[in-house]
Design an enzyme around this catalytic site. Structure first.
Site, mmCIF file in Angstrom:
data_model
loop_
_atom_site.group_PDB
_atom_site.id
_atom_site.type_symbol
_atom_site.label_atom_id
_atom_site.label_comp_id
_atom_site.label_asym_id
_atom_site.label_seq_id
_atom_site.Cartn_x
_atom_site.Cartn_y
_atom_site.Cartn_z
ATOM 1 N N ASP A 149 -0.494 7.603 -3.212
ATOM 2 C CA ASP A 149 0.735 8.362 -3.026
ATOM 3 C C ASP A 149 1.784 7.804 -3.985
ATOM 4 O OD1 ASP A 149 2.507 10.193 -1.995
ATOM 5 O OD2 ASP A 149 2.998 9.015 -0.218
ATOM 6 N N SER A 200 4.134 1.307 0.618
ATOM 7 C CA SER A 200 3.239 1.457 1.767
ATOM 8 C C SER A 200 2.871 0.062 2.264
ATOM 9 C CB SER A 200 2.011 2.288 1.378
ATOM 10 O OG SER A 200 1.238 2.599 2.509
ATOM 11 N N HIS A 240 5.552 4.404 4.224
ATOM 12 C CA HIS A 240 4.580 5.073 5.091
ATOM 13 C C HIS A 240 4.668 4.515 6.511
ATOM 14 C CE1 HIS A 240 1.771 6.320 1.537
ATOM 15 N NE2 HIS A 240 2.845 7.071 1.627
#
Length: 334
Positions: free
Chosen positions: A130, A12, A39
């Site tokens: 995540d 990310s 992401h």
């Protein structure tokens, strides 16, 4: 004997630079397929071009239904989950997980279910958590778990969460990860034959269904909570897998504790900004009424509307100032 020939990577915040470093250092004869989720939401992505330009491996956005080939980097395209099913890549616009699409957990979980011990799951830099549940699924299915050293990461939260959730096999700074991955995918060794845990299989099935007909599966993985889904406002079910709390709704939206809190914060902020706008519009309407009443010679009523306008604008300004302070104090996400 066998080899681990699927490397599934999630990143990310700070992930573009980290992925470029990996792509630049992996050798041209890297004997595994590399699957990547960053992401990016719905934003256009030049990530395949960036990865292909720095290293010897070809990189491209994954295509729905294509088989995986060793020595190729497959990147999740914008607004699509990247999944593995029956040995092929699958793209899904199913419900968001951890407030993201593409998300890391669905990739790692699906690769674990489909490829089991052949998978190496990798969690790189990023905020929130995540990838933690997905990496746990990789381990539960016999694969290897690799995490970037949080002290080396641009955003240490995702690696730290993965370490807190899973018995990770390797923790290394980014500079050592390419050599580690190259060594791991070249090792011939007995791969464990592990049965896919029921909860991992059920959650993967729910993701592959893309939000359709999951109601009868919810009681199999958890129990109803008193919370509601920030995306669709349905009841959230508390997933019970022995790790940190996670949540799912009937539609298929899934959250970790941290991502649920972040989603709730965003929903609260949006509602409060809507209240600011409503107060501002109330003030403007009161001013218009005051002008109309004044033109009709109804001065007393006009004064009352002017007072109402000042009160509404004062409340709007006070709430707006508090919101700006709240937003400034919040940690970044990504």
């Amino acid at each position: 004997m066998g080899r681990r020939d699927v490397v599934a990577i999630g990143a990310s915040a700070g992930g573009v630079q980290a992925l470029q470093h990996l792509a630049a250092a992996l050798p041209a004869d890297f004997p595994a397929a590399v699957l990547v989720v960053l992401h990016i939401g719905m934003h256009r992505s030049a990530l395949p071009r960036l990865l292909a330009s720095v290293g010897p491996l070809p990189a491209r956005h994954a295509v729905h239904g294509e088989p995986m080939h060793a020595g190729c980097i497959y990147v999740a395209p914008p607004d699509r989950h990247l999944l593995v099913s029956q040995g092929s890549l699958r793209l899904s616009r199913g419900p968001k997980e951890n407030h993201s699409r593409p998300a890391i957990d669905p990739l790692l979980r699906s690769a674990a279910v489909d490829c089991r011990a052949r998978v190496i799951g990798v969690v790189l830099t990023g905020y929130l958590d995540d990838g933690s549940a997905g990496l746990a699924a990789v381990k539960a299915c016999g694969g290897l778990a690799v995490v970037q050293d949080p002290e080396d990461a641009y955003a240490p939260q995702m690696p730290s969460s993965a370490l807190a959730t899973t018995a990770v096999d390797h923790v290394e700074p980014l500079s050592r990860l390419p050599a580690l991955l190259d060594r791991l995918v070249r090792e011939d060794q007995p791969l464990p034959d592990v049965k896919v845990p029921d909860i991992v299989k059920i959650e993967n099935d729910m993701t592959l269904l893309e939000g359709r007909a999951v109601e009868n599966r919810m009681p199999l993985i958890g129990k109803p909570s008193s919370l509601t889904c920030p995306e669709c406002h349905g009841t959230l079910w508390q997933v019970e897998d022995g790790s940190r709390l996670r949540y799912r709704c009937h539609t298929g939206h899934a959250y970790s504790e941290l991502s649920l809190r972040e989603s709730q914060r965003e929903s609260t902020e949006a509602a409060l900004w809507a209240a600011v706008r409503a107060l501002q519009e109330e003030a403007m309407m009161a001013k218009e009424m005051a002008r109309s009443l004044q033109a009709l010679g109804r001065s007393t009523e006009a004064l009352a509307e002017e007072s109402r306008a000042r009160d509404a604008m004062a409340r709007a300004e006070s709430l707006g100032e508090r919101l700006l302070r709240m937003v400034g104090a919040d940690a970044p996400n990504g």
